[in-house]
Design a protein around this motif. Sequence first.
Motif, PDB file in Angstrom:
ATOM      1  N   SER A 108       1.225  -1.622   0.105  1.00 19.29           N
ATOM      2  CA  SER A 108      -0.323   0.132   0.567  1.00 19.29           C
ATOM      3  C   SER A 108       0.577   1.304   0.606  1.00 19.29           C
ATOM      4  N   ASP A 131     -11.777   5.727  -4.255  1.00 19.15           N
ATOM      5  CA  ASP A 131     -10.873   6.223  -3.356  1.00 19.15           C
ATOM      6  C   ASP A 131      -9.852   5.129  -2.851  1.00 19.15           C
ATOM      7  N   ASP A 132     -10.076   4.281  -2.681  1.00 18.09           N
ATOM      8  CA  ASP A 132      -8.580   3.333  -2.229  1.00 18.09           C
ATOM      9  C   ASP A 132      -7.660   3.471  -3.251  1.00 18.09           C
ATOM     10  N   CYS A 134      -6.447   5.779  -4.521  1.00 19.24           N
ATOM     11  CA  CYS A 134      -5.995   7.464  -3.694  1.00 19.24           C
ATOM     12  C   CYS A 134      -5.327   7.252  -2.686  1.00 19.24           C
ATOM     13  N   GLU A 135      -6.234   6.876  -1.931  1.00 17.51           N
ATOM     14  CA  GLU A 135      -5.126   6.053  -0.703  1.00 17.51           C
ATOM     15  C   GLU A 135      -4.098   5.505  -1.127  1.00 17.51           C
ATOM     16  N   ARG A 136      -3.677   4.808  -2.068  1.00 16.37           N
ATOM     17  CA  ARG A 136      -2.566   3.425  -2.328  1.00 16.37           C
ATOM     18  C   ARG A 136      -1.968   5.220  -2.461  1.00 16.37           C
ATOM     19  N   GLY A 138      -1.095   8.128  -2.527  1.00 19.41           N
ATOM     20  CA  GLY A 138      -1.190   9.434  -1.330  1.00 19.41           C
ATOM     21  C   GLY A 138      -0.746  10.737  -2.154  1.00 19.41           C
ATOM     22  N   ASN A 201     -11.831  13.749  -5.216  1.00 21.16           N
ATOM     23  CA  ASN A 201     -10.241  13.700  -4.570  1.00 21.16           C
ATOM     24  C   ASN A 201      -9.170  13.966  -4.811  1.00 21.16           C
TER      25      ASN A 201
END
Length: 223
Positions: A108, A131-132, A134-136, A138, A201
């Motif tokens: 991640s 969303d996932d 985008c989080e990965r 960063g 996002n």
Amino acid sequence: MTIETTQEFYGRWAHLYDLIARRTPGVSRLRRRVAAACRLDPGDTVVEMGCGTGANLPYLREQVGPEGTVIGIDVTRPVLDRATATAADRYDNVHVVRGDATRPPIPSTGIDAVLATFVVGMLDDPAGAVDDWCERVGPGGHVVLANAARSEAWYAPPVNAVFRAIVVLSTPPTTQLRYEYPPHVRLDERIDAAHTRLRANSSAVADETHLFGVVRLTGGELE
Ligand SMILES: C[S@@+](CC[C@H](N)C(=O)[O-])C[C@H]1O[C@@H](n2cnc3c(N)ncnc32)[C@H](O)[C@@H]1O
């Protein structure tokens, strides 16, 4: 579409899909453009979700160079076999992995960009997947989506009719003529949800249409 239906469908039509993915007029230009929208630097790591037969992988490899890393993820083994033959076997730093884009089998951290072309319309929760991703990647990373959706251009009616026929024919069961919830409507809703979430996002780095307005390209930089 369940994962099993997806695997069965793309598994059976891998050869034909590969031809469409590489030879449709104008598609090479589009693939070069989506790779550029990932804003990669030499040495970066990019993940393509639902990479299919690997038509984008050489363009991503061009962006990250020999020092970078390109990872393609897809659930369907026969399309990955083609991606292996056309990209992973040609470059040491291009890898393909079998896995679900909504639970990608990758670390991640350390990802500079995520690309997904013609995939989010098949996911039950496209906004959640965005969303996932985008989080990965960063802060400072990029997420890029390209999808075929109905055109809003002045010449749209015939283009949309062809698009609707392609969607119906490429969505199992292809013999069904009347749907309670037509596949092209569901596809449009999922694509809208994913592109809207990406815009929410991130800061826009690309917001374009291609191929007679039928392909929407959205690219965002995470803050
Ligand atoms: C229309 S093809 C697009 C392939 C490729 N991105 C391209 O631009 O040519 C959709 C691909 O998404 C894959 N796919 C669908 N759902 C997936 C999921 N949940 N995880 C990973 N791959 C998925 C299918 O197996 C298929 O290869």
